[in-house]
Scaffold this active site. Structure first.
Site, PDB file in Angstrom:
ATOM      1  N   TYR A 149       0.812  -1.212   0.000  1.00  0.00           N
ATOM      2  CA  TYR A 149       0.000   0.000   0.000  1.00  0.00           C
ATOM      3  C   TYR A 149       0.851   1.269   0.000  1.00  0.00           C
ATOM      4  O   TYR A 149       0.323   2.370  -0.072  1.00  0.00           O
ATOM      5  CB  TYR A 149      -0.931   0.013   1.215  1.00  0.00           C
ATOM      6  CG  TYR A 149      -2.230  -0.726   0.986  1.00  0.00           C
ATOM      7  CD1 TYR A 149      -3.438  -0.058   0.966  1.00  0.00           C
ATOM      8  CD2 TYR A 149      -2.242  -2.101   0.802  1.00  0.00           C
ATOM      9  CE1 TYR A 149      -4.626  -0.737   0.764  1.00  0.00           C
ATOM     10  CE2 TYR A 149      -3.419  -2.793   0.590  1.00  0.00           C
ATOM     11  CZ  TYR A 149      -4.603  -2.103   0.576  1.00  0.00           C
ATOM     12  OH  TYR A 149      -5.784  -2.772   0.372  1.00  0.00           O
ATOM     13  N   LYS A 247       2.761 -13.662   6.472  1.00  0.00           N
ATOM     14  CA  LYS A 247       3.019 -14.706   5.479  1.00  0.00           C
ATOM     15  C   LYS A 247       4.527 -14.929   5.382  1.00  0.00           C
ATOM     16  O   LYS A 247       5.107 -15.045   4.308  1.00  0.00           O
ATOM     17  CB  LYS A 247       2.426 -14.286   4.125  1.00  0.00           C
ATOM     18  CG  LYS A 247       2.360 -15.408   3.087  1.00  0.00           C
ATOM     19  CD  LYS A 247       1.455 -16.539   3.471  1.00  0.00           C
ATOM     20  CE  LYS A 247       1.440 -17.608   2.387  1.00  0.00           C
ATOM     21  NZ  LYS A 247       0.770 -18.843   2.814  1.00  0.00           N
ATOM     22  N   ASP A 371      -6.212  -5.710   5.478  1.00  0.00           N
ATOM     23  CA  ASP A 371      -7.337  -5.360   4.616  1.00  0.00           C
ATOM     24  C   ASP A 371      -8.251  -6.568   4.429  1.00  0.00           C
ATOM     25  O   ASP A 371      -9.476  -6.496   4.583  1.00  0.00           O
ATOM     26  CB  ASP A 371      -6.806  -4.878   3.266  1.00  0.00           C
ATOM     27  CG  ASP A 371      -7.820  -4.054   2.494  1.00  0.00           C
ATOM     28  OD1 ASP A 371      -8.958  -3.877   2.986  1.00  0.00           O
ATOM     29  OD2 ASP A 371      -7.487  -3.582   1.397  1.00  0.00           O
TER      30      ASP A 371
END
Length: 488
Positions: A149, A247, A371
């Site tokens: 982002y 992750k 998100d």
């Protein structure tokens, strides 16, 4: 006299008559703002009997700003949020074409609002697609300024993208090879293979070479301020755990670093108040069997210990011996009363918030994961239309509370939509300001209105579909009346 909220010595100073900038929003924004501001003012009046009052100052952004000033995000709007610290906004239209990609993202980055705070809780009676929505009670701390982002992207086929491809090819040839179609030779080979396999001529080789590129920055300082805020919140609110969602099993030096830096911060700055999940296993094993050797403990926490190399085993033993030195402060079951710091892989988390929601309490995560998670969790408790949010800088005190849904322009000016997201964002704002009595009244009012089945069309439709009877469909403005009534 109306005056600004200020920040000093790490503490928010809120006058009895603060100036609060607001953006009513685009599309349905004016409808839900009119309803929401009455609820917020009603709660403050009831809680403080006129001793406290918010003075609303409208500032412009989005379509209304563009129509009036020719600017989607006027400098005056940013100046007002900077001066008064705390504000609130409705949904905004993202400009089409060049310039600002998202007004919401622009506000977060320009004011360095590094925490996207998304509490997720269910109100009794709200229709949900899951069997036990009441088990979903979480607060997400989403990092707001980094990750993909950050907006560092090069469009496919542009000179900028080619420049980066050339740089990678020269300076990082091993990594460049991982870009599957980054060269003309690779594109030509792929096109030839497609033609041989299908008998059809492939697309133009040059067009096949279009590669879009993005850069994913993750910093230690950015991670630490986000995770630190999450831990401080969890301790203040007496929550049970903070889960670092990542992750890192794939992206070891970005998402994996986020996890490692988060653990490091927790151990360094909150040692007396926290225990990590692995530490809890080690301490728990020792509590259960004081005679347990370090090697036996290692075999219990790492089932593959016997197959490790001597160096790996030595590292595990050293870890256990270090943890056992915490015995005076954490041993004997003391760790069970402390805040648990753990981590969870993002894809597994998206499963487990459905199947085991009680295992999660406060979640700290990077931008993209946050998100996905926040919207997925909103669906479990009734939809994004009732999900509040805030963007906060806990260091400077700046905060903008906001609707988390879109503008829904086809419903504009119809007085139909659910104002719950802005109402509950206002509740978050009041709580952030320390006006907890007024915030509690809003929760009471929402609980009462929804339990009485006095709801807007979105909930009414779902309730009736589930066979619920006695549902009263009300307008946006009438829902505000119901919430104020149920404050008592």
């Amino acid at each position: 006299m109306p005056s600004s909220i200020t920040m000093s010595a790490g503490k928010l100073n809120v006058p009895d008559q603060p100036i609060i900038p607001f953006i009513e929003g685009d599309g349905t924004g004016p409808d839900i703002w009119r309803a929401s501001v009455r609820v917020m003012d009603g709660a403050v009046q009831k809680a403080y009997a006129g001793k406290r009052k918010m003075h609303w100052q409208e500032v412009l952004a989005g379509e209304k700003a563009f129509n009036k000033t020719g600017n989607w995000l006027p400098d005056e709007t940013l100046a007002a949020f900077r001066q008064h610290l705390v504000g609130i906004k409705g949904p905004l239209t993202t400009p089409v074409g060049g310039g600002i990609r998202s007004l919401n993202v622009a506000l977060r980055q320009m004011l360095d609002l590094y925490v996207c705070l998304r509490p997720v809780r269910w109100f009794k009676g709200v229709p949900s697609p899951v069997k036990r929505p009441q088990d979903c009670d979480m607060t997400i701390f989403r990092e707001n300024t980094e990750d993909i982002y950050a907006g560092i992207e090069m469009a496919a086929g542009t000179p900028e993208a080619q420049k980066l491809l050339d740089f990678l090819a020269k300076e990082f040839p091993k990594d460049f090879k991982k870009i599957r179609f980054g060269t003309k030779e690779a594109g030509a080979a792929f096109t030839s293979a497609c033609e041989a396999a299908t008998g059809h001529k492939g697309a133009d080789a040059d067009s096949d070479l279009a590669v879009g590129l993005g850069i994913k920055p993750v910093s230690r300082l950015g991670t630490e301020r986000l995770v630190g805020a999450a831990i401080e919140y969890a301790l203040r609110e007496k929550r049970k755990s903070v889960a670092l969602v990542h992750k890192g099993n794939i992206m070891k030096f970005t998402e994996g670093a986020f996890k490692d830096w988060g653990y490091d911060l927790a151990r360094k700055h909150f040692r007396a108040h926290i225990v990590t999940e692995r530490e809890s296993w080690i301490l728990g094993n020792k509590d259960a069997n004081p005679a347990l050797t370090a090697e036996a403990n290692a075999q219990m926490i790492d089932p593959g210990y016997s197959m490790m190399t001597p160096d790996q085993q030595k590292k595990i033993i050293a870890e256990i011996e270090t943890v056992l030195k915490l015995a005076p402060t954490h041993g004997g079951g003391k760790w069970k009363q402390m805040l648990l710091i753990k981590d969870s892989i993002a894809d597994i988390t998206l499963q487990q918030v459905l199947t085991r929601p009680k295992d999660f309490d406060v979640i700290a995560c990077m931008n993209l994961n946050g998100d996905y998670l926040s919207d997925a969790l909103a669906a479990q408790i009734g939809g994004i239309g009732i999900a509040p949010g805030a963007n906060i800088n806990y260091i400077t005190g700046h905060a903008i509370f906001e609707a988390t849904h879109g503008t829904a322009p086809k419903y504009a000016n119809l007085d139909q939509v659910n104002p719950g997201s802005v109402i509950l964002s206002g509740e978050m704002m009041l709580r952030y300001m320390g006006w907890t009595e007024a915030a509690d009244l809003i929760i009471k009012g929402m609980d009462g209105a929804i339990s009485a089945k006095t709801v807007t069309y979105d909930f009414e439709r779902l309730m009736k579909a589930e066979g619920d009877t006695g549902v009263t469909k009300v307008k946006c403005s009438e829902f505000a009346d119901a919430v104020i009534k149920h404050m008592g």
